[in-house]
Design a protein around this motif. Structure first.
Motif: not given
Lengths: 309, 285
Positions: A80-94, A203-209, B18-24
């Motif tokens: 449960l926590a890992v996807p949400i934590a990554f989302g937060i980390a991505i939000f904070l950095t990108e 942005t999502s490609e930068v994150i993934r690759d 989608i990825v950006l919306a999920l991280s928001y």
């Protein structure tokens, strides 16, 4: 002059002594737990680890239900926590505007400062009723109908149990994983990131690759660190797990963990064998978390040494 | 652009959104939980605050009372735990930063310290039970303080090592050039330069142990009555919250919420203060 040199030797020896003390502390913890658990292991032998018995009256104890509960709640919490934590980390950095980066990061980190017992009381009085009246009936009605998978969501909605404990644990480890991931994401050289954006990557490609491949060791380290915390978490789990010494397939059923068993029963244990069995549980918990935390720190350390290179 | 290209472009854009919306959404979820917890603490805890809350000891079931003995016990044990743990942590951090940055012993100490930093606090409680409570024959405030001190040490080791390492070596060299021995350089120059950072570490350590329950369960235990005797079982806020919250009595549950609010406010204040202090010192440099 000689007095000054004596001062130096003394000061160095004292600091060295305290550094050695930290090493000895770990050894002393293990030694005391081992010595305390000898009566239990002498009585039950290795089958202590795989026995599901827990009968304080007949003095028959086994660790398996507690080990099972500890592992299942922690793993579910990580899922449960890992996807949400990554989302937060991505939000904070990108994504986050630079002005809000610090305040939002701080608020997320404050989640980690709230003591375990507060999560416990909140989980018991606020979260569990909501789960019982809304979420769990919905789960039983939908996922519970599916063959095979339905076993996980069988039984009445009690509010307290493995699932509730996992959700509370997930909230508690979230800030650790998020802040470690954010820190390792920030170690990605701006040049790499900007080159990718310059080539037209989204942005999502930068994150993934770019970002994830570059910080893989650190991410794994952060996740393991969170897992180590979840495994040993005590009070929050004790409030909401239901404290039942059995293994049920359903995630809605009450269970127990090593730490919850210790918190609930240790001061009530009167016989030597009972106390010793509980200390043996503590030893098992300590060994599991030591292994997980050692791996986590190794991963993070590898990440750190690459950063300097 | 060919239609195949347009399709590809559209799909990449969709995935991105989608990825950006999920991280928001993830960030909003995280913040929402924090606000929900604070909201329920304030709503359920504030009504408990009153004169009795701070001046009476814990009541029997259905009786009138407050949390004075628990607040006092928590303050004393946190203070003693910090007083024992801080010097140990600072001296160990000094060894790592000043005397032995990359020796094998230093690497081992760092590694073990990082593990102790996240080790389950209930196991620390067990350890203190085995080495102190059993030989002494009874629960005591001292045992509780020692358990808390063991939790303070790794936090202080970590922060003081980091803060000492940040002190520019020019300062040390200047002091050495004046003929000062190393211990004077460390104590009179380096410690002073790193003071704010180390204080931050100590504050964070206090914030961490102030709410710890698990290590106190089998060490300080609890005491329903006023007791300033460190050699006997001692009341403390976390244990009282644990006991009262799980009780069936409305009055006890009310006090548990009040205690929970008090402890959370204290810890969050300490945390924010520690962060401000850290920022302030880094601006100054």
């Amino acid at each position: 002059m000689r007095r000054q040199r004596l001062g130096d030797t003394l000061f160095r020896a004292v600091t060295r002594g305290f550094a050695l003390g930290v090493l000895l502390l770990l050894g002393a913890i293990i030694a005391s737990l081992v010595s305390g658990s000898i009566p239990a292991f002498r009585e039950f032998g290795p089958s202590f680890l795989i026995s599901t018995a827990w009968n304080p009256v007949k003095e028959n104890f086994g660790a398996l239900p507690a080990i099972y509960g500890t592992l299942v709640t922690s793993l579910l919490a990580m899922m449960l926590a890992v996807p949400i934590a990554f989302g937060i980390a991505i939000f904070l950095t990108e994504l986050c505007p630079p002005l809000l980066r610090r305040p939002i990061g701080t608020l997320i980190e404050l989640l980690a400062a709230i003591p375990s017992i507060i999560y416990g009381i909140w989980g018991l009085f606020v979260l569990a009723p909501v789960l019982q009246s809304v979420v769990q009936p919905a789960l039983i009605g939908s996922l519970g109908e599916i063959p095979l998978l339905g076993v996980l969501f069988a039984g009445p909605p009690l509010g307290l149990g493995i699932l509730t404990a996992s959700i509370i644990l997930a909230v508690m480890v979230l800030p650790f994983i998020a802040s470690v991931s954010r820190d390792v994401f920030l170690t990605v050289p701006p040049l790499l990131r900007e080159s990718a954006y310059g080539m037209g990557a989204t942005t999502s490609e930068v994150i993934r690759d770019i970002i994830i491949p570059h910080s893989r060791a650190g991410i794994v380290g952060g996740v393991m660190l969170g897992l180590g915390r979840a495994l040993g978490e005590t009070m929050a789990v004790t409030f909401v797990i239901g404290n039942a010494h059995h293994i049920k397939a359903s995630l809605l059923a009450p269970g127990t963990t090593i730490s919850a068993t210790l918190a609930n029963e240790f001061t009530e244990a009167v016989s030597t064998l009972y106390t010793s069995s509980l200390i043996a549980l503590g030893l098992i918990l300590f060994v599991i978390t030591l292994i997980v935390l050692a791996m986590a720190n190794y991963m993070l350390w590898r990440m750190g040494s690459r950063e300097e290179a | 652009m060919s239609s195949a290209n347009l399709l590809l472009y559209g799909r990449r854009r969709a995935v991105n959104y989608i990825v950006l919306a999920l991280s928001y959404a993830a960030t909003v979820a995280g913040l929402l939980v924090l606000f929900l917890i604070m909201w329920s603490l304030l709503r359920n805890g504030l009504p408990a605050f009153g004169i009795d809350f701070f001046t009476q000891s814990t009541p029997p079931p259905n009786g009138e009372g407050g949390l004075l003995n628990a607040i006092y016990g928590s303050l004393v044990m946190t203070a003693v735990g910090t007083a024992i743990g801080t010097p140990v942590g600072i001296l160990c951090g000094t060894f790592l930063a000043e005397f032995s940055r990359s020796s094998r012993l230093a690497m081992a100490v760092r590694f073990i310290n990082d593990i102790l930093l996240s080790a389950p606090s209930i196991v620390i409680g067990l350890f203190v039970y085995v080495v102190m409570v059993v030989p002494m024959g009874h629960f005591s405030g001292w045992a509780g303080s020692v358990a808390l001190a063991i939790l303070v040490v790794p936090v202080v080791v970590r922060t003081s090592e980091n803060m000492l390492s940040l002190v520019p070596s020019g300062l040390r060299e200047a002091a050495f050039a004046l003929g000062a021995p190393q211990w004077k350089v460390v104590v009179l120059v380096v410690y002073r330069a790193a003071m704010q950072g180390m204080l931050t570490g100590v504050l964070l350590a206090v914030a961490r142990i102030a709410g710890e329950t698990a290590p106190l369960l089998f060490t300080a235990f609890n005491n329903q009555f006023w007791s300033a005797n460190m050699d006997g079982p001692m009341g403390n806020l976390p244990y009282v919250i644990f006991q009262f919250a799980l009780s069936p009595y409305a009055g006890w549950q009310q006090l548990a919420w009040g205690g929970a609010l008090l402890i959370t406010l204290a810890i969050l204040t300490l945390n924010i203060f520690a962060r401000l202090l850290a920022n302030w010192s880094s601006f100054e440099k």
